[in-house]
Design an enzyme around this catalytic site. Structure first.
Site, PDB file in Angstrom:
ATOM      1  N   ASP A  68       0.859  -1.179   0.000  1.00 28.59           N
ATOM      2  CA  ASP A  68       0.000   0.000   0.000  1.00 28.59           C
ATOM      3  C   ASP A  68       0.894   1.228   0.000  1.00 28.59           C
ATOM      4  OD1 ASP A  68      -2.832   1.158   0.471  1.00 28.59           O
ATOM      5  OD2 ASP A  68      -1.615   2.151   2.001  1.00 28.59           O
TER       6      ASP A  68
ATOM      7  N   GLU B 110       0.895   5.699   0.453  1.00 27.82           N
ATOM      8  CA  GLU B 110       0.205   6.937   0.783  1.00 27.82           C
ATOM      9  C   GLU B 110       0.771   8.032  -0.119  1.00 27.82           C
ATOM     10  OE1 GLU B 110      -2.372   6.985   2.676  1.00 27.82           O
ATOM     11  OE2 GLU B 110      -2.094   4.915   3.372  1.00 27.82           O
TER      12      GLU B 110
ATOM     13  N   HIS C 239      -5.096   4.037   6.818  1.00 29.07           N
ATOM     14  CA  HIS C 239      -4.492   5.125   6.048  1.00 29.07           C
ATOM     15  C   HIS C 239      -3.028   5.362   6.421  1.00 29.07           C
ATOM     16  CE1 HIS C 239      -8.329   5.878   4.261  1.00 29.07           C
ATOM     17  NE2 HIS C 239      -8.890   6.092   5.445  1.00 29.07           N
TER      18      HIS C 239
ATOM     19  N   ASP D  27      -2.189  -0.683   6.482  1.00 33.31           N
ATOM     20  CA  ASP D  27      -3.121  -1.048   5.415  1.00 33.31           C
ATOM     21  C   ASP D  27      -2.604  -2.264   4.642  1.00 33.31           C
ATOM     22  OD1 ASP D  27      -4.943   0.875   6.034  1.00 33.31           O
ATOM     23  OD2 ASP D  27      -4.413   2.246   4.401  1.00 33.31           O
TER      24      ASP D  27
END
Length: 521
Positions: free
Chosen positions: A362, A364, A500, A505
């Site tokens: 994942d 961000e 998040h 995640d």
């Protein structure tokens, strides 16, 4: 020919053992065969005195039904003349020649005063030359064309000047996807149109450098227009004109200029927009447009068709041997059972994941567009044979302040990113971490879109097989009110310890994936 030279030296008591065979030219139609030999300039007097004897001796040794001609030529290295021949030789390697400008080929001397040809190359082209062992081909060219001891040295851009007697040859950092192919386009159905017909393969337009005396490019013609030539000072305006057009291949486009003769002006007018051609000419800097733009001064044009199926042969970075800034953490086996709630026990591992490696990850970001937004965190979990083996987690310094909405969403603050590695450093390590793995993510196309966009300029291509927990959940868990990661995780009683945030995640996505894997064949 080695046997003929050996026999010749035997018959002449090695008196002429400095003579070398340069080339053999055969004309089948005329039934002639030309043998071209070279000798050192210092031996010119001896060869002049014995030329007839040497030629007749070779003729006796060469048995052929063709009319044999023996030619003896003095080997004299002159750098200015050498460059033209050398670039003609390099034209058989367009990946190299199209990226090599005249200024990048220089001649220096070693400690003994012997000439050394030094080529300064872009890093990716340097690595291509190393991978293809093109230095050996260049040494062969020098050997058959000169009696002098001439060295060859390849330097990558940014390399400091080094001892020419012992040039460094580091391991290649890059490799072509298809090494045997080179970065070439091979036009088909070539037809003569203007000038000499062009049978050579063409280089990629995106690879061209300037100035370049000889380049071969191909592509589709567009935006053709004619323009009157400006008269020289003191001359009246003439009706002579020249043509401009754009040539576009699979990798880029270049502005072209053609100056016709009285014989070719009418022929060029038959060239229409959308026609596919291969052209030979000279590359120059386009001083009018500036900004590194280049102009292709076309001399010869042949009609052709471009390959219908073509994939550019990418220069791919090799997977590094070691990590440099982000060092994955090994995952201890004792934690597996609690993490998977029993899934990790060997007997409970879903058959679908056995024998496979997955990287569940994942990211961000500062927004949704990889063209304008930045990656600020990557988190990943590697699963091998159904067991977690390593984790990868790092912040990334975006060199800009974070939007307030991203701070509220992720709880990542600007101070967290100060001093963190930059994306180019991180992606090289992530490339190693994902090597050979199937990439898994929640709405994985979003995450992959960012790492591919930022990886491509580094010659890193994340072409791994993809699996998307969002799509899988819609197929195998019908009836949820939405398919956000939190909703799917709650369905399986999975707790996300930090929504998040990339690493948390990634953990939650991995657990979701393992649950869904029980339903996969």
């Amino acid at each position: 020919m080695e046997k003929i030279l050996a026999k010749f030296n035997e018959m002449t008591d090695n008196e002429f053992d400095y003579i070398k065979l340069s080339s053999v030219n055969v004309n089948v139609r005329k039934k002639t065969c030309d043998f071209n030999f070279i000798y050192p300039a210092a031996k010119e007097g001896r060869i002049t005195a014995k030329r007839e004897f040497v030629e007749n001796t070779f003729k006796r040794l060469i048995r052929s039904t063709a009319d044999v001609h023996i030619k003896l030529k003095k080997s004299h290295f002159d750098f200015d003349f050498f460059k033209a021949d050398f670039f003609a030789f390099l034209s058989t390697y367009p990946t190299l020649s199209n990226t090599l400008a005249d200024k990048d080929v220089v001649c220096v001397s070693d400690e003994s005063g012997n000439p050394v040809i030094r080529l300064r190359l872009q890093q990716s082209v340097y690595d291509y030359c190393v991978a293809q062992n093109l230095r050996a081909s260049m040494e062969d060219f020098l050997s058959v064309n000169f009696c002098e001891e001439i060295g060859i040295e390849l330097l990558s851009t940014g390399t400091t000047e080094i001892d020419v007697k012992a040039p460094a040859t580091p391991a290649s950092t890059y490799v072509l996807d298809r090494p045997e192919e080179g970065r070439l386009i091979r036009p088909q159905n070539v037809e003569e149109f203007i000038g000499k017909i062009i049978y050579e393969p063409a280089g990629y337009i995106e690879d061209i450098t300037a100035p370049k005396e000889v380049a071969v490019l191909c592509g589709t013609v567009s935006r053709i227009y004619e323009q009157a030539r400006k008269p020289k000072e003191g001359q009246e305006q003439s009706d002579r004109k020249f043509f401009k057009f754009v040539l576009e291949d699979y990798t880029g486009s270049v502005s072209c200029v053609y100056f016709p003769t009285k014989k070719t002006v009418e022929q060029f007018s038959l060239l229409t927009q959308g026609r596919q051609i291969v052209a030979r000419g000279k590359i120059e800097e386009d001083t009018y447009r500036g900004g590194g733009a280049k102009s292709f001064l076309v001399r010869d044009i042949s009609l052709c068709t471009l390959p219908e199926t073509f994939a550019p042969n990418r220069m791919r970075r090799r997977v590094p041997d070691a990590y440099s800034v982000v060092f994955p953490e090994k995952h201890v086996e004792s934690a597996q059972s609690s993490l998977f709630d029993g899934i990790a026990a060997t007997k409970s591992i879903p058959s679908f994941v056995r024998g496979k490696t997955f990287c569940v990850f994942d990211i961000e970001t500062t927004g949704f567009n990889p063209d304008s937004n930045k990656i600020i965190e990557i988190g990943a979990v590697k699963v091998v044979d159904g067991l977690v083996t390593e984790t990868f987690s790092t912040f990334i310094n975006p060199d800009e302040l974070l939007p307030e909405k991203i701070i509220k969403l992720t709880h990542i603050e600007d101070k967290d990113l100060v001093g963190q590695p930059h994306v180019d450093e991180v992606l090289i390590d992530f490339y190693k971490f994902t090597d050979g793995a199937i990439l898994v993510g929640q709405n994985v196309q979003f995450d992959v879109g960012f790492i591919r966009a930022y990886g491509a300029p580094l010659n890193i291509y994340f072409d791994n097989q993809l699996m998307d927990t969002l799509s899988l959940a819609k197929t195998y868990i019908p009836g949820l009110h939405n398919y956000k990661l939190g909703t799917i995780a709650k369905h399986f009683n999975i707790v996300n310890r930090g929504a998040h945030r990339a690493i948390y995640d990634a953990w939650a996505t991995m657990e979701v994936f393992m649950k869904i894997a029980e339903k996969l064949n």
